[in-house]
Design an enzyme around this catalytic site. Structure first.
Site, PDB file in Angstrom:
ATOM      1  N   HIS A  73       0.847  -1.185   0.000  1.00 15.55           N
ATOM      2  CA  HIS A  73       0.000   0.000   0.000  1.00 15.55           C
ATOM      3  C   HIS A  73       0.887   1.241   0.000  1.00 15.55           C
ATOM      4  O   HIS A  73       2.063   1.182   0.374  1.00 15.55           O
ATOM      5  CB  HIS A  73      -0.901   0.014   1.236  1.00 15.55           C
ATOM      6  CG  HIS A  73      -2.019  -0.973   1.179  1.00 15.55           C
ATOM      7  ND1 HIS A  73      -3.019  -0.995   2.116  1.00 15.55           N
ATOM      8  CD2 HIS A  73      -2.313  -1.968   0.312  1.00 15.55           C
ATOM      9  CE1 HIS A  73      -3.885  -1.950   1.839  1.00 15.55           C
ATOM     10  NE2 HIS A  73      -3.472  -2.566   0.742  1.00 15.55           N
ATOM     11  N   GLU A 126       0.986   4.031   1.861  1.00 13.16           N
ATOM     12  CA  GLU A 126       1.533   4.444   3.151  1.00 13.16           C
ATOM     13  C   GLU A 126       2.647   3.506   3.591  1.00 13.16           C
ATOM     14  O   GLU A 126       3.667   3.925   4.136  1.00 13.16           O
ATOM     15  CB  GLU A 126       0.442   4.474   4.231  1.00 13.16           C
ATOM     16  CG  GLU A 126      -0.716   5.385   3.915  1.00 13.16           C
ATOM     17  CD  GLU A 126      -1.860   4.661   3.219  1.00 13.16           C
ATOM     18  OE1 GLU A 126      -1.624   3.942   2.225  1.00 13.16           O
ATOM     19  OE2 GLU A 126      -3.011   4.823   3.657  1.00 13.16           O
ATOM     20  N   CYS A 166      -2.584   0.158   7.296  1.00  7.56           N
ATOM     21  CA  CYS A 166      -1.859   1.426   7.116  1.00  7.56           C
ATOM     22  C   CYS A 166      -2.158   2.401   8.246  1.00  7.56           C
ATOM     23  O   CYS A 166      -1.272   3.140   8.676  1.00  7.56           O
ATOM     24  CB  CYS A 166      -2.180   2.034   5.758  1.00  7.56           C
ATOM     25  SG  CYS A 166      -1.503   1.058   4.406  1.00  7.56           S
TER      26      CYS A 166
END
Length: 151
Positions: free
Chosen positions: A54, A56, A89
């Protein structure tokens, strides 16, 4: 210096990162993340090919996970849960000790919407939503079309 113009500049960069991965992240949405401390970009990331890592997660990895006191600009609400059981995240941002998260679009998933925001706020992190939401919505349009309906 903090203000709407500065926030918009950093969110625009996050949008550009997300656009660079558009169409490559299925089944996940394409997301961009920019981490800023004292007005300087210290890390950035975008959702990887096939949806992992992801955005982040990629940005924090570039910092060795250390983002204490920073602001994260993200095109989509940081995830509250991961389908593969990995650390979300939102939890990664809490552990990295960011002080502020600015995101454009709320997570449209019927299973995860608002979980990330609630986790961030519970940890005392300032959360701002909606900045450039219309522009960033293009990044999640296909993702939204394919979401299951929670029953």
């Amino acid at each position: 210096m903090r203000g709407r113009t500065t926030d918009s500049t950093f969110m625009q960069r996050a949008l550009g990162l997300g656009l660079s991965q558009l169409g490559k992240t299925v089944p996940n949405p394409s997301v961009g993340c920019v981490i800023v401390r004292d007005g300087v970009v210290i890390a950035e990331g975008a959702t990887g090919d096939g949806g992992r890592p992801h955005a982040e997660e990629a940005a924090l990895a570039a910092l060795g996970g250390e983002a204490e006191g920073a602001t994260a600009y993200v095109t989509l609400e940081p995830c509250g849960e991961r389908s593969n059981g990995a650390c979300s995240c939102s939890q990664r941002l809490v552990e990295a000790k960011v002080k502020r998260v600015v995101f454009a679009c709320e997570d449209p998933s019927p299973y995860a919407s608002h979980i990330g925001t609630e986790r961030l706020k519970a940890a005392g992190i300032e959360v701002e939503t909606g900045l450039m939401a219309d522009e960033c919505a293009a990044l999640i349009a296909d993702f939204v079309k394919n979401l299951p309906v929670k029953r």
